[in-house]
Motif scaffolding. Sequence first.
Motif, PDB file in Angstrom:
ATOM      1  N   THR A 104      14.299  -8.028  11.230  1.00  0.00           N
ATOM      2  CA  THR A 104      14.356  -8.118   9.772  1.00  0.00           C
ATOM      3  C   THR A 104      14.782  -9.531   9.382  1.00  0.00           C
ATOM      4  N   THR A 159       8.946 -14.431   7.589  1.00  0.00           N
ATOM      5  CA  THR A 159       8.009 -13.599   8.344  1.00  0.00           C
ATOM      6  C   THR A 159       7.073 -14.430   9.202  1.00  0.00           C
ATOM      7  N   PRO A 177       7.952  -4.107   7.002  1.00  0.00           N
ATOM      8  CA  PRO A 177       7.446  -5.147   6.106  1.00  0.00           C
ATOM      9  C   PRO A 177       8.243  -5.274   4.814  1.00  0.00           C
ATOM     10  N   ASP A 178       8.989  -4.223   4.451  1.00  0.00           N
ATOM     11  CA  ASP A 178       9.806  -4.297   3.238  1.00  0.00           C
ATOM     12  C   ASP A 178      11.185  -4.903   3.506  1.00  0.00           C
ATOM     13  N   ASP A 190       2.708 -15.457   1.096  1.00  0.00           N
ATOM     14  CA  ASP A 190       2.357 -14.044   1.259  1.00  0.00           C
ATOM     15  C   ASP A 190       1.210 -13.832   2.236  1.00  0.00           C
ATOM     16  N   GLY A 199       2.426 -14.353   5.698  1.00  0.00           N
ATOM     17  CA  GLY A 199       3.321 -13.253   6.060  1.00  0.00           C
ATOM     18  C   GLY A 199       2.526 -12.023   6.476  1.00  0.00           C
ATOM     19  N   ARG A 200       1.491 -11.688   5.708  1.00  0.00           N
ATOM     20  CA  ARG A 200       0.635 -10.539   6.062  1.00  0.00           C
ATOM     21  C   ARG A 200      -0.079 -10.798   7.389  1.00  0.00           C
ATOM     22  N   LEU A 212       2.347 -10.304  10.259  1.00  0.00           N
ATOM     23  CA  LEU A 212       2.561  -8.882  10.549  1.00  0.00           C
ATOM     24  C   LEU A 212       1.387  -8.313  11.341  1.00  0.00           C
ATOM     25  N   GLU A 229       1.556  -6.781  15.166  1.00  0.00           N
ATOM     26  CA  GLU A 229       1.064  -5.437  15.470  1.00  0.00           C
ATOM     27  C   GLU A 229      -0.022  -5.487  16.548  1.00  0.00           C
ATOM     28  N   ILE A 235       4.730  -1.627  12.858  1.00  0.00           N
ATOM     29  CA  ILE A 235       4.969  -2.128  11.505  1.00  0.00           C
ATOM     30  C   ILE A 235       5.159  -0.890  10.630  1.00  0.00           C
TER      31      ILE A 235
END
Length: 190
Positions: free
Chosen positions: A119, A123, A145-146, A153, A156-157, A160, A164, A171
């Motif tokens: 966390t 990211t 992700p939260d 952004d 960051g996506r 993630l 994964e 995730i």
Amino acid sequence: MPRTALVVVDMLNPFQHQDAEQLQRSVEPVVPRLAELIGRARHRDDVDLIYVNDNYGDFTATRDDLVARALKGARPDLVEPVAPPADCAFLPKVRHSAFYGTSLEYVLRQRDVRTVLLTGQVTEQCILYSALDAYIRDFSIMVPPDCVAAIHDDLGRAALRMMERNMSAAIVPSRECLAQRSLPARSHAR
């Protein structure tokens, strides 16, 4: 019994750097969810809470120094709810990965941790690199992700998705992270 470690990365941020305003907007919705996850972890016997934070080049800085610096920074409201409790492990870091130049791997192995729940921020930088280092050390990885904040952004996506796909990271929303004692051993198959 294998354990899980909730690793909180770089949340002691004074927000006095390039891209700070952009990062603050991403951190704002993360703080309440992360504070709640930290609270749940503290009530679990099978979860270790570990903070790893950049020392910003001050190699004499203690945990208290880094907390104080962040609380005197631009957004103490983003620090105070997730400040490290006195009874948790705290490791200063100097580079992007929570593993690089720290004793994190040693601490995790000593505590029989098998799953690393990452966390914090950022990211697409510190969380991504920490996930890669956890993966190559054969830890299972979870990332809610939260409970991670990105500067960009889209990056960051993408980070993630990389965690994964390339690191077998789960995730999952923070409310599901501690629903099971630990993730099963990760599969090396792709």
